[in-house]
Design a protein around this motif. Sequence first.
Motif, PDB file in Angstrom:
ATOM      1  N   GLN A 238      62.974   2.012  -8.014  1.00 64.81           N
ATOM      2  CA  GLN A 238      62.247   0.939  -8.687  1.00 64.81           C
ATOM      3  C   GLN A 238      63.143  -0.246  -9.035  1.00 64.81           C
TER       4      GLN A 238
ATOM      5  N   VAL B  71      57.528  14.947 -17.416  1.00 64.11           N
ATOM      6  CA  VAL B  71      57.410  14.569 -16.007  1.00 64.11           C
ATOM      7  C   VAL B  71      57.472  15.802 -15.106  1.00 64.11           C
TER       8      VAL B  71
ATOM      9  N   ILE C 136      52.906  13.815 -16.276  1.00 62.77           N
ATOM     10  CA  ILE C 136      52.904  12.562 -15.526  1.00 62.77           C
ATOM     11  C   ILE C 136      53.765  12.689 -14.278  1.00 62.77           C
ATOM     12  N   ASP C 137      53.537  11.797 -13.326  1.00 63.70           N
ATOM     13  CA  ASP C 137      54.300  11.855 -12.087  1.00 63.70           C
ATOM     14  C   ASP C 137      55.655  11.165 -12.245  1.00 63.70           C
TER      15      ASP C 137
ATOM     16  N   THR D 250      55.877   7.257 -12.772  1.00 60.90           N
ATOM     17  CA  THR D 250      55.576   6.864 -14.153  1.00 60.90           C
ATOM     18  C   THR D 250      56.732   7.238 -15.074  1.00 60.90           C
TER      19      THR D 250
ATOM     20  N   LYS E  83      59.456   4.569 -15.278  1.00 64.11           N
ATOM     21  CA  LYS E  83      59.085   3.212 -15.698  1.00 64.11           C
ATOM     22  C   LYS E  83      59.802   2.739 -16.962  1.00 64.11           C
ATOM     23  N   THR E  84      59.967   3.629 -17.945  1.00 62.51           N
ATOM     24  CA  THR E  84      60.577   3.183 -19.200  1.00 62.51           C
ATOM     25  C   THR E  84      62.043   2.842 -18.992  1.00 62.51           C
TER      26      THR E  84
ATOM     27  N   LEU F 189      57.231   4.049 -22.557  1.00 62.87           N
ATOM     28  CA  LEU F 189      56.133   3.240 -22.013  1.00 62.87           C
ATOM     29  C   LEU F 189      55.641   2.202 -23.024  1.00 62.87           C
TER      30      LEU F 189
END
Length: 250
Positions: free
Chosen positions: A28, A206, A217-218, A221, A224-225, A244
Amino acid sequence: MSISPTNGSKVALVTGATRGIGLETVRQLAQAGVHTLLAGRDRSRAVEAALKLQGEGLPVEAIALDVTDTASIQAAVQEVARRHGRLDILVNNAGIVAEDKRQTKPSLQPLQAWRETFETNLFGVVATTQAFLPLLHSAPAARIVNVSSVLGSLGAHSDPASPIYEFKGIPAYNASKSAVNSWTVHLAYELRGTPIKVNAVHPGYVKTDMNAGEGEIDIPTGAKTSVSMALLDADGPTGGYFHLGETLPW
């Protein structure tokens, strides 16, 4: 000191990045245009993972880094200095669970599991950060992200209404993340007069190998944080604990 061309992009390093949340964090960040160093204890595994992301057209390179080995950390620092001359983002992602999850009594987890856990989850974070601080200071406005867990929250553990109130089976892991949170606050205070921002993050529950495939969660996700804290603007927070966009209780 030679600096390799990175087309003016930021330079990031993510520890424990050959799989799971670390690997996705690399992906990411690279998708956001950050030249990202994928760090792993095993150079061959790091190279393999980096080549796959390079195949997606992403600006990723491999680097060997074992956060429990002083010589490995120093070698990585020298490599980053030689290649890039600075480090804009450090994501302290490497972590382990060394305890027997079947043993639910905290007092019966062996001391060796505590030592192994803290060696990676706390001492590795501190040692890596200390070693890279000169390169982080060389960047215009560096970001340090310490991957913690809501399991490190003393407030949540003490609240009978919290979903983790009864989750006491891996006390060394939980305590190591509480210590990471404390380190985050102390380092952020030290660096308060600089452009460097330091924050702790909870990825979430996760679905990773560490959780034996369990989770809510995947992996995308879950990363992301870390990514959002790594890419904070100048007006972003420092010395905080986030998931998040939500501020977590210490």
